[in-house]
Design an enzyme around this catalytic site. Sequence first.
Site, PDB file in Angstrom:
ATOM      1  NE  ARG A  77       5.703   1.746   4.827  1.00 59.02           N
ATOM      2  CZ  ARG A  77       4.871   0.747   4.625  1.00 59.02           C
ATOM      3  NH1 ARG A  77       4.362   0.088   5.666  1.00 59.02           N
ATOM      4  NH2 ARG A  77       4.520   0.390   3.401  1.00 59.02           N
ATOM      5  CB  ALA A 103       1.069  -6.451  11.118  1.00 57.37           C
ATOM      6  CD1 TRP A 104       3.637  -7.091   6.308  1.00 49.96           C
ATOM      7  CD2 TRP A 104       2.974  -7.947   4.358  1.00 49.96           C
ATOM      8  NE1 TRP A 104       4.744  -7.634   5.707  1.00 49.96           N
ATOM      9  CE2 TRP A 104       4.362  -8.169   4.504  1.00 49.96           C
ATOM     10  CE3 TRP A 104       2.322  -8.396   3.205  1.00 49.96           C
ATOM     11  CZ2 TRP A 104       5.112  -8.833   3.540  1.00 49.96           C
ATOM     12  CZ3 TRP A 104       3.075  -9.059   2.238  1.00 49.96           C
ATOM     13  CH2 TRP A 104       4.457  -9.270   2.414  1.00 49.96           C
ATOM     14  CD  GLU A 160      10.608  -2.296   8.487  1.00 47.64           C
ATOM     15  OE1 GLU A 160       9.861  -2.043   9.434  1.00 47.64           O
ATOM     16  OE2 GLU A 160      10.180  -2.603   7.334  1.00 47.64           O
ATOM     17  CG  LEU A 202      -4.499  -1.199   6.783  1.00 46.30           C
ATOM     18  CD1 LEU A 202      -2.978  -1.154   6.829  1.00 46.30           C
ATOM     19  CD2 LEU A 202      -4.987  -2.630   6.681  1.00 46.30           C
ATOM     20  CB  THR A 225      -0.949  -0.007   1.206  1.00 39.25           C
ATOM     21  OG1 THR A 225      -1.793  -1.161   1.137  1.00 39.25           O
ATOM     22  CG2 THR A 225      -1.824   1.239   1.216  1.00 39.25           C
ATOM     23  CG  HIS A 259       7.211  -4.704   8.007  1.00 37.50           C
ATOM     24  ND1 HIS A 259       7.759  -3.547   7.525  1.00 37.50           N
ATOM     25  CD2 HIS A 259       5.932  -4.717   7.525  1.00 37.50           C
ATOM     26  CE1 HIS A 259       6.872  -2.891   6.802  1.00 37.50           C
ATOM     27  NE2 HIS A 259       5.743  -3.586   6.792  1.00 37.50           N
TER      28      HIS A 259
END
Length: 318
Positions: free
Chosen positions: A232, A287-288, A261, A156, A72, A285
Site C-alpha cells: 500500500r 501486480a495483483w 489512487e 505474499l 485482501t 497497481h
Amino acid sequence: MQRIVHLDRASVVADFRRPAFAHDWIDYPQTAPQQVVERLRGASIAIVNKVPLPAAVIDALPELRMIAVAATGTNIVDLDACRRRGIVVSNIRGYAQHTVPEHVFALLLALSRNLFAWRATIQAGAWQAAEQFCLFDHPIRDLHGATLGVIGAGSLGNGVVRLGAAFGMRVLRAERKDAASVRPGYTAFAEVLAAADAISLHCPLSDATRHLIGEAELRAMKSSALLINTARGGIVDEAALARALREGWIAGAGFDVLSVEPPPDDQPLLDPALLAQPNFLLTPHVAWSSRPAMQMLADQLVDNLEAFVAGAPRNVVT
C-alpha cells in the site's frame, strides 16, 4: 432473498458466477462516494474493492449484513462500525500468492540489471557506435548472494521469501518495528534496514504501518539498496522517498502503489524528472491483476457469499 450490490465491478476483470442461493445481484462499474448510500439502500450484501465505506455510510444502511471485500486489504471499511452493527466483513486471501511475488522480482531484476538505462543507451545509438561487442556504462548486480529484507508476512511475503531463496538470496524476515522482542526466524527491524540490499514491503496499511518507511528509515538503508512496494502506498512517506531518489540516499525503488489512487498531478512520485530516472519504476497497481489471479479472486468471493448465507462465514475480518 439476498440483495447483492457490487459497487465497483469494473475493478476486477473476471467472471463472477452467481451464488447458489436466492438473490438479486446488481453491478455498478464504478461508484462515487456520494452514490454509495443510495446504491446500497436495501442491500443485505455489499461487494467492494476500493470504494470507501466509512462509519457514516455503514450507519445509514440498516439492512446491510455483509461486506465482501474483493481484495485482501480492508482499510477502506470502518471495521469498528461493522463490529458495532454485527456486520460480517470477509476478504480474499492467497489469490495473488504467485502474481505479486513475480511482480516484485520483475521490479527487482529490472532495477538490479539496469534494464531501463540499457534501453535508453541503445535508443541513443551508443551500442551501434561502439568499438567492441558490449558496453559497460551501467552497473549490473546479481540477486544471487544479495540480502533481501521482507517486511510483512502472509502469503505474499512468504511467496517473495520462496522466490528469494530460489534466486540464492539471503532472506531476512523483519520483526515488527516496535516489537519488544524478536521472534524465532525473524530479524530486528533496524537490523534488516541496515543489512538488506533490497527490501520488499508486504504489510497491510494501518495506523501502525502508515509511513513505516520514512526519512529516518530511508537514511538507515544502504546507499546501494533497493526498495520495493507492492503493498500500500501509505506505508512509505512518498515525499521522503522522492527526495531519497533525487539525492541518492538509496540506489532505487520499484513501486506498484501510491497513497491516493488514481493519483493527483501533484503526487511527489509522479514528478516527470523522477519518472525519467532509470532507478525508479512505477506501475499502476497491477501486480495483483494477472487474469488467473483475478479469476481466483472472483471465485473465492462468491465462496465467501455462499458461506455467509449458509451460516458459516469464512475469511472473516470482523
